[in-house]
Design a protein around this motif. Structure first.
Motif, PDB file in Angstrom:
ATOM      1  N   TYR A  89       7.900   1.774  -9.897  1.00 19.01           N
ATOM      2  CA  TYR A  89       9.037   0.831  -9.403  1.00 19.01           C
ATOM      3  C   TYR A  89       8.934  -0.644 -10.206  1.00 19.01           C
ATOM      4  CZ  TYR A  89       9.753   3.766  -5.511  1.00 19.01           C
ATOM      5  OH  TYR A  89       9.831   5.025  -4.752  1.00 19.01           O
ATOM      6  N   SER A  90      10.253  -1.051 -10.410  1.00 19.31           N
ATOM      7  CA  SER A  90      10.144  -2.258 -11.223  1.00 19.31           C
ATOM      8  C   SER A  90       9.600  -3.460 -10.126  1.00 19.31           C
ATOM      9  CB  SER A  90      11.702  -2.558 -11.522  1.00 19.31           C
ATOM     10  OG  SER A  90      12.333  -3.121 -10.254  1.00 19.31           O
ATOM     11  N   SER A  91       9.545  -4.531 -10.670  1.00 17.96           N
ATOM     12  CA  SER A  91       9.143  -5.819  -9.510  1.00 17.96           C
ATOM     13  C   SER A  91      10.191  -5.990  -8.603  1.00 17.96           C
ATOM     14  CB  SER A  91       8.436  -6.922 -10.420  1.00 17.96           C
ATOM     15  OG  SER A  91       9.335  -7.762 -11.100  1.00 17.96           O
ATOM     16  N   ASP A  92      11.211  -5.888  -9.208  1.00 19.40           N
ATOM     17  CA  ASP A  92      12.392  -6.072  -8.186  1.00 19.40           C
ATOM     18  C   ASP A  92      12.534  -5.109  -7.106  1.00 19.40           C
ATOM     19  OD1 ASP A  92      14.969  -7.491  -7.535  1.00 19.40           O
ATOM     20  OD2 ASP A  92      15.975  -5.716  -8.158  1.00 19.40           O
ATOM     21  N   GLN A  93      12.077  -4.012  -7.464  1.00 16.11           N
ATOM     22  CA  GLN A  93      12.535  -2.757  -6.530  1.00 16.11           C
ATOM     23  C   GLN A  93      11.328  -2.907  -5.441  1.00 16.11           C
ATOM     24  OE1 GLN A  93      12.491   0.405  -9.571  1.00 16.11           O
ATOM     25  NE2 GLN A  93      14.659   0.665  -9.179  1.00 16.11           N
ATOM     26  N   LYS A  94      10.299  -3.153  -5.969  1.00 15.87           N
ATOM     27  CA  LYS A  94       9.194  -3.398  -4.929  1.00 15.87           C
ATOM     28  C   LYS A  94       9.500  -4.506  -4.033  1.00 15.87           C
ATOM     29  CE  LYS A  94       5.575  -1.924  -8.115  1.00 15.87           C
ATOM     30  NZ  LYS A  94       4.147  -2.219  -8.948  1.00 15.87           N
ATOM     31  N   SER A  95      10.069  -5.552  -4.697  1.00 18.37           N
ATOM     32  CA  SER A  95      10.361  -6.867  -3.744  1.00 18.37           C
ATOM     33  C   SER A  95      11.488  -6.612  -2.910  1.00 18.37           C
ATOM     34  CB  SER A  95      10.866  -8.023  -4.496  1.00 18.37           C
ATOM     35  OG  SER A  95      11.289  -9.045  -4.065  1.00 18.37           O
ATOM     36  N   ARG A  96      12.454  -5.770  -2.978  1.00 18.89           N
ATOM     37  CA  ARG A  96      13.491  -5.129  -2.291  1.00 18.89           C
ATOM     38  C   ARG A  96      13.078  -4.337  -1.189  1.00 18.89           C
ATOM     39  NH1 ARG A  96      18.688  -5.910  -3.083  1.00 18.89           N
ATOM     40  NH2 ARG A  96      19.234  -3.889  -2.363  1.00 18.89           N
ATOM     41  N   VAL A 110       0.719  -1.426  -0.190  1.00 15.87           N
ATOM     42  CA  VAL A 110       0.080   0.147   0.113  1.00 15.87           C
ATOM     43  C   VAL A 110       0.771   1.307  -0.005  1.00 15.87           C
ATOM     44  CG1 VAL A 110      -1.757   1.242   1.503  1.00 15.87           C
ATOM     45  CG2 VAL A 110      -1.786  -1.216   0.999  1.00 15.87           C
ATOM     46  N   GLU A 111       1.839   1.099   0.830  1.00 16.49           N
ATOM     47  CA  GLU A 111       2.723   2.540   0.932  1.00 16.49           C
ATOM     48  C   GLU A 111       3.487   2.693  -0.392  1.00 16.49           C
ATOM     49  OE1 GLU A 111       6.113   4.477   3.668  1.00 16.49           O
ATOM     50  OE2 GLU A 111       5.097   2.784   4.437  1.00 16.49           O
ATOM     51  N   ILE A 112       3.963   1.668  -1.044  1.00 20.55           N
ATOM     52  CA  ILE A 112       4.589   1.629  -2.402  1.00 20.55           C
ATOM     53  C   ILE A 112       3.706   2.213  -3.309  1.00 20.55           C
ATOM     54  CG2 ILE A 112       5.859   0.218  -4.034  1.00 20.55           C
ATOM     55  CD1 ILE A 112       6.853  -1.661  -1.968  1.00 20.55           C
ATOM     56  N   ALA A 113       2.580   1.722  -3.082  1.00 16.33           N
ATOM     57  CA  ALA A 113       1.342   2.285  -4.431  1.00 16.33           C
ATOM     58  C   ALA A 113       1.290   3.665  -4.153  1.00 16.33           C
ATOM     59  CB  ALA A 113       0.081   1.386  -4.222  1.00 16.33           C
ATOM     60  N   GLN A 114       1.007   4.105  -2.944  1.00 16.54           N
ATOM     61  CA  GLN A 114       1.001   5.498  -2.595  1.00 16.54           C
ATOM     62  C   GLN A 114       2.031   6.474  -3.243  1.00 16.54           C
ATOM     63  OE1 GLN A 114       0.296   5.007   1.500  1.00 16.54           O
ATOM     64  NE2 GLN A 114      -1.810   5.973   1.483  1.00 16.54           N
ATOM     65  N   ILE A 115       3.249   5.846  -2.769  1.00 14.36           N
ATOM     66  CA  ILE A 115       4.501   6.856  -3.254  1.00 14.36           C
ATOM     67  C   ILE A 115       4.708   6.761  -4.828  1.00 14.36           C
ATOM     68  CG2 ILE A 115       7.088   6.785  -3.176  1.00 14.36           C
ATOM     69  CD1 ILE A 115       6.815   5.801  -0.381  1.00 14.36           C
TER      70      ILE A 115
END
Length: 181
Positions: free
Chosen positions: A121-128, A108-113
């Motif tokens: 963000y790439s899937s790798d960045q989100k995962s990290r 949720v926070e990643i999506a907000q940002i």
């Protein structure tokens, strides 16, 4: 303890500036001046005579932003601090740097940002960000020019140093830097 940092080739202004300061031994006699658990440790400033003389000799300067979608503020990222006032170009400090010790970031926070900042963000960045943490709200605000490749446990210990209301550590946390090839 020791922290080993890798600098990125495609952020030459920031990487060479950092290398130059290490070569001039500027960072010897400086200290970590801001410690915030699960966020950052910041250093490269000091009121000691040596660093002040070095700043006088080297000169006050800022660095043009070198943002890269590839480099984000995941845990272990190394970036330069900057002033937020009267700095529309987001120019970096020539001296102060920080290491991200960050907390884990949820979907949720990643999506907000991403929405607020217009980032993808790439899937790798989100995962990290989810697995190891970071400080994604700093993406697009500060230039990431390196990463810790060894010694994050040392950075975490520094971040836990008791501090005052302005995040200044209550004990002096001296820095000594050397170039390693």
């Amino acid at each position: 303890g020791e922290i080993e940092i890798e600098l990125f080739d495609n952020t030459p202004l920031h990487s060479y500036n950092f290398l130059y300061k290490i070569h001039r031994q500027y960072y010897t006699d400086t200290e970590f001046t801001r410690v915030v658990p699960e966020f950052v440790i910041q250093g490269g400033n000091s009121e000691e005579e040596g660093p002040q003389q070095q700043r006088f000799l080297i000169g006050q300067h800022t660095l043009g932003a070198e943002f890269s979608e590839e480099y984000v503020h995941t845990r272990g990222a190394v970036a330069m601090s900057r002033s937020y006032s009267n700095n529309p170009e987001k120019r970096s400090s020539g001296y102060d740097f920080y290491i991200v010790t960050g907390r884990k970031i949820g979907d949720v926070e990643i999506a907000q940002i991403e929405s607020e900042k217009g980032l993808t963000y790439s899937s790798d960045q989100k995962s990290r960000y989810k697995k190891i943490g970071g400080a994604p709200h700093l993406d697009g605000e500060h230039t990431v020019f390196g990463r810790v490749i060894r010694g994050m446990d040392v950075a975490d210990k520094i971040a836990l140093t008791p501090n005052d209301d302005s995040d200044w550590p209550l004990e002096r946390l001296e820095i000594e830097m050397n170039l390693v090839k």
